[in-house]
Design a protein around this motif. Sequence first.
Motif, PDB file in Angstrom:
ATOM      1  N   THR A   9     -70.279 -12.155  26.190  1.00  0.00           N
ATOM      2  CA  THR A   9     -69.924 -12.116  27.601  1.00  0.00           C
ATOM      3  C   THR A   9     -71.145 -12.327  28.486  1.00  0.00           C
ATOM      4  O   THR A   9     -71.095 -13.063  29.478  1.00  0.00           O
ATOM      5  CB  THR A   9     -69.252 -10.780  27.944  1.00  0.00           C
ATOM      6  N   LEU A  10     -72.255 -11.680  28.133  1.00  0.00           N
ATOM      7  CA  LEU A  10     -73.478 -11.842  28.919  1.00  0.00           C
ATOM      8  C   LEU A  10     -73.999 -13.274  28.840  1.00  0.00           C
ATOM      9  O   LEU A  10     -74.512 -13.809  29.833  1.00  0.00           O
ATOM     10  CB  LEU A  10     -74.544 -10.858  28.436  1.00  0.00           C
ATOM     11  N   GLU A  11     -73.853 -13.884  27.685  1.00  0.00           N
ATOM     12  CA  GLU A  11     -74.289 -15.276  27.547  1.00  0.00           C
ATOM     13  C   GLU A  11     -73.424 -16.201  28.394  1.00  0.00           C
ATOM     14  O   GLU A  11     -73.942 -17.134  29.027  1.00  0.00           O
ATOM     15  CB  GLU A  11     -74.234 -15.689  26.075  1.00  0.00           C
ATOM     16  N   THR A  12     -72.124 -15.942  28.423  1.00  0.00           N
ATOM     17  CA  THR A  12     -71.242 -16.741  29.277  1.00  0.00           C
ATOM     18  C   THR A  12     -71.605 -16.565  30.748  1.00  0.00           C
ATOM     19  O   THR A  12     -71.680 -17.536  31.513  1.00  0.00           O
ATOM     20  CB  THR A  12     -69.773 -16.338  29.053  1.00  0.00           C
ATOM     21  N   SER A  13     -71.855 -15.321  31.146  1.00  0.00           N
ATOM     22  CA  SER A  13     -72.241 -15.048  32.524  1.00  0.00           C
ATOM     23  C   SER A  13     -73.566 -15.716  32.873  1.00  0.00           C
ATOM     24  O   SER A  13     -73.728 -16.282  33.960  1.00  0.00           O
ATOM     25  CB  SER A  13     -72.336 -13.538  32.734  1.00  0.00           C
ATOM     26  N   ALA A  14     -74.525 -15.663  31.941  1.00  0.00           N
ATOM     27  CA  ALA A  14     -75.824 -16.293  32.174  1.00  0.00           C
ATOM     28  C   ALA A  14     -75.684 -17.802  32.315  1.00  0.00           C
ATOM     29  O   ALA A  14     -76.341 -18.426  33.161  1.00  0.00           O
ATOM     30  CB  ALA A  14     -76.784 -15.948  31.031  1.00  0.00           C
ATOM     31  N   ASP A  15     -74.827 -18.398  31.496  1.00  0.00           N
ATOM     32  CA  ASP A  15     -74.593 -19.843  31.583  1.00  0.00           C
ATOM     33  C   ASP A  15     -73.977 -20.216  32.925  1.00  0.00           C
ATOM     34  O   ASP A  15     -74.355 -21.229  33.539  1.00  0.00           O
ATOM     35  CB  ASP A  15     -73.683 -20.303  30.449  1.00  0.00           C
ATOM     36  N   MET A  16     -73.028 -19.405  33.389  1.00  0.00           N
ATOM     37  CA  MET A  16     -72.393 -19.670  34.679  1.00  0.00           C
ATOM     38  C   MET A  16     -73.399 -19.533  35.819  1.00  0.00           C
ATOM     39  O   MET A  16     -73.428 -20.351  36.748  1.00  0.00           O
ATOM     40  CB  MET A  16     -71.214 -18.724  34.888  1.00  0.00           C
ATOM     41  N   GLU A  17     -74.241 -18.506  35.739  1.00  0.00           N
ATOM     42  CA  GLU A  17     -75.256 -18.303  36.776  1.00  0.00           C
ATOM     43  C   GLU A  17     -76.260 -19.456  36.781  1.00  0.00           C
ATOM     44  O   GLU A  17     -76.659 -19.950  37.836  1.00  0.00           O
ATOM     45  CB  GLU A  17     -75.971 -16.979  36.550  1.00  0.00           C
ATOM     46  N   TYR A  18     -76.671 -19.871  35.591  1.00  0.00           N
ATOM     47  CA  TYR A  18     -77.598 -21.002  35.477  1.00  0.00           C
ATOM     48  C   TYR A  18     -76.984 -22.263  36.070  1.00  0.00           C
ATOM     49  O   TYR A  18     -77.636 -22.993  36.830  1.00  0.00           O
ATOM     50  CB  TYR A  18     -77.948 -21.234  34.010  1.00  0.00           C
ATOM     51  N   ASN A  19     -75.739 -22.519  35.750  1.00  0.00           N
ATOM     52  CA  ASN A  19     -75.062 -23.712  36.256  1.00  0.00           C
ATOM     53  C   ASN A  19     -74.969 -23.683  37.768  1.00  0.00           C
ATOM     54  O   ASN A  19     -75.206 -24.695  38.448  1.00  0.00           O
ATOM     55  CB  ASN A  19     -73.672 -23.821  35.637  1.00  0.00           C
ATOM     56  N   ASN A  20     -74.651 -22.514  38.316  1.00  0.00           N
ATOM     57  CA  ASN A  20     -74.530 -22.409  39.765  1.00  0.00           C
ATOM     58  C   ASN A  20     -75.887 -22.579  40.446  1.00  0.00           C
ATOM     59  O   ASN A  20     -76.012 -23.245  41.477  1.00  0.00           O
ATOM     60  CB  ASN A  20     -73.921 -21.065  40.148  1.00  0.00           C
ATOM     61  N   ASN A  21     -76.937 -21.970  39.866  1.00  0.00           N
ATOM     62  CA  ASN A  21     -78.279 -22.121  40.426  1.00  0.00           C
ATOM     63  C   ASN A  21     -78.746 -23.574  40.361  1.00  0.00           C
ATOM     64  O   ASN A  21     -79.407 -24.065  41.285  1.00  0.00           O
ATOM     65  CB  ASN A  21     -79.275 -21.234  39.678  1.00  0.00           C
TER      66      ASN A  21
END
Length: 416
Positions: free
Chosen positions: A225-237
Motif C-alpha cells: 500500500t505504501l509503495e502504491t501511495s509513493a508511486d501515486m505521489e511521485y506521478n503527481n509531483n
Amino acid sequence: MKKKVLIALLALTVAVSAMGCGSKKSDSEDSTKAKTESSSEEEKTAEEVETDSDGHVVAVDTDDITKYVTLGDYKNLSVKVPKTEVTDDSISEYINEQLTYKPEEITEDRAVQENDTVNIDYTGYMDGKEFSGGSATDTDLLIGSGQFIDGFESGLIGAKKGDEVTLNLKFPDPYQNNPDFSGKDVQFKVKINKISQPAELTDEWVSNNSDVKTVDEYKAEVKATLETSADMEYNNNKKSNLFEALVNKTEISEYPDDLMEAAKEKVEKQFENYYAKPSGMTLDEYWKSQSITEDQASQYIEAQAQTNLKQNMIVQAVLDAEGITFTKDEYREQLDKFAKEYGFKDAEALEQAYTDAELVKDNVLWSKVCDILEKYGTITDVAEDETTDETTTDSNTAESSDSTETTADGETQTAN
C-alpha cells in the motif's frame, strides 16, 4: 487503508487554509466528507460537460488561444522529482500509527502517558460561567495529537482513571475557530473515564483490524500500500513539476472578460457547494463564520479564478499546438484512464466521489497535457530529502549518484 486521491488543479482545503481558516485534521476530514456528500442540481454529469461549437470538450472555449497565450517551449522541459523509498522504518512508522489510533484499554492502575487515548467528560468555563461549545461527554482524545488548545492534553498526563482535573488555560491569539475567544482565559474541568494505550501487533490484532490474518501478511500488505501511495505521489509531483516549468516559460497577455467571469463563478460555486451548503449556510454566512470580510472573499475568488484560468488556458494552448481534440466519447476514455491512475476503479467511481464534473474535467485535461510534457521532457529522480530546484532546465545539475533520468524516448540511464 484508503487510497490517497490527488486532484491537481484546485485544492479547496488548501485554499481555505491560505485565507486564514482552520487547518486542523478535522477540517480536512469535513471537507473530504463534503466532497463526497454534497450534491447540487446545478452540477453537471460527465455527459453534460461544456463543449465548444464543434462539440469538443475543451479547457477553455476560445477561437484562437494564441491571441492570449505565448506558449513556452513545452518540448524541452527538464525537471527533478523527489522519489520516496519505502523502507522498513516507514513501514514500522505506519503500523505504529495504526496501533496508536486503535488502542486497547489498560487494566493496570497507571497514570496517563503520551500517546495514550483517554475517554473524558469535560466542561469549559469562561469568567466563571459555562460557555457554548466548551463541554462534551464520552470523548476520546489521543494525548499528543494537538486536537485541543495548548495545555489541555499535556495537563492530563499524570492523571489516573476516575480523576477529576482542573486546567487553567488560555485560548491562542488569534483563535481561528472562534475569534471572540482569542487570548481569553478559560478553565476546563475534566474527568478521566478510561485510559487506553497503543495496541500490540499480534496476529489477533491483525485479524480484527485488517483483511489478513497474520503479522507477516499485514506487513506485506502495508508495504504494498505504501509503495502504491509513493508511486501515486511521485506521478503527481512529476506532472506538477513539469507543468510548473511550462508555466514559468509561458506568457499570458490577456484574460478574456467572459472567461474570467465564468472562472470566478465556478470558484464561488465550488466554495458554496463544498463548504457553505454542507454547513447549512449561505456563502455569505460561511465567510462570516470564518472571519473573512466581503472584500477579502472577493479578492481571493478573483485571484483563485485567475490562477485556474491561467492553467486552463495553457492546457488548451498545448492541446491546440498538438492538434488534439476530444469528442465526448474520447473525453470519456480519458476520464476513465485518469480515474484508474488516481486509484479509482473506473470513471463512475470517481464521479461518485467528485460530483463537480467541470472540476474533474479541468483535471483530466491537465493530466493529459502533463503526459504530453513528459513524453518530450527529461525527468531526473532524486532522493526525497535532497534539496533541488524542481523546475531547473539543466538536467546536468543532478548531483545524486543514484539518480535516474528518463529521456524523451523512454530509456532510463544513470545521471552522473
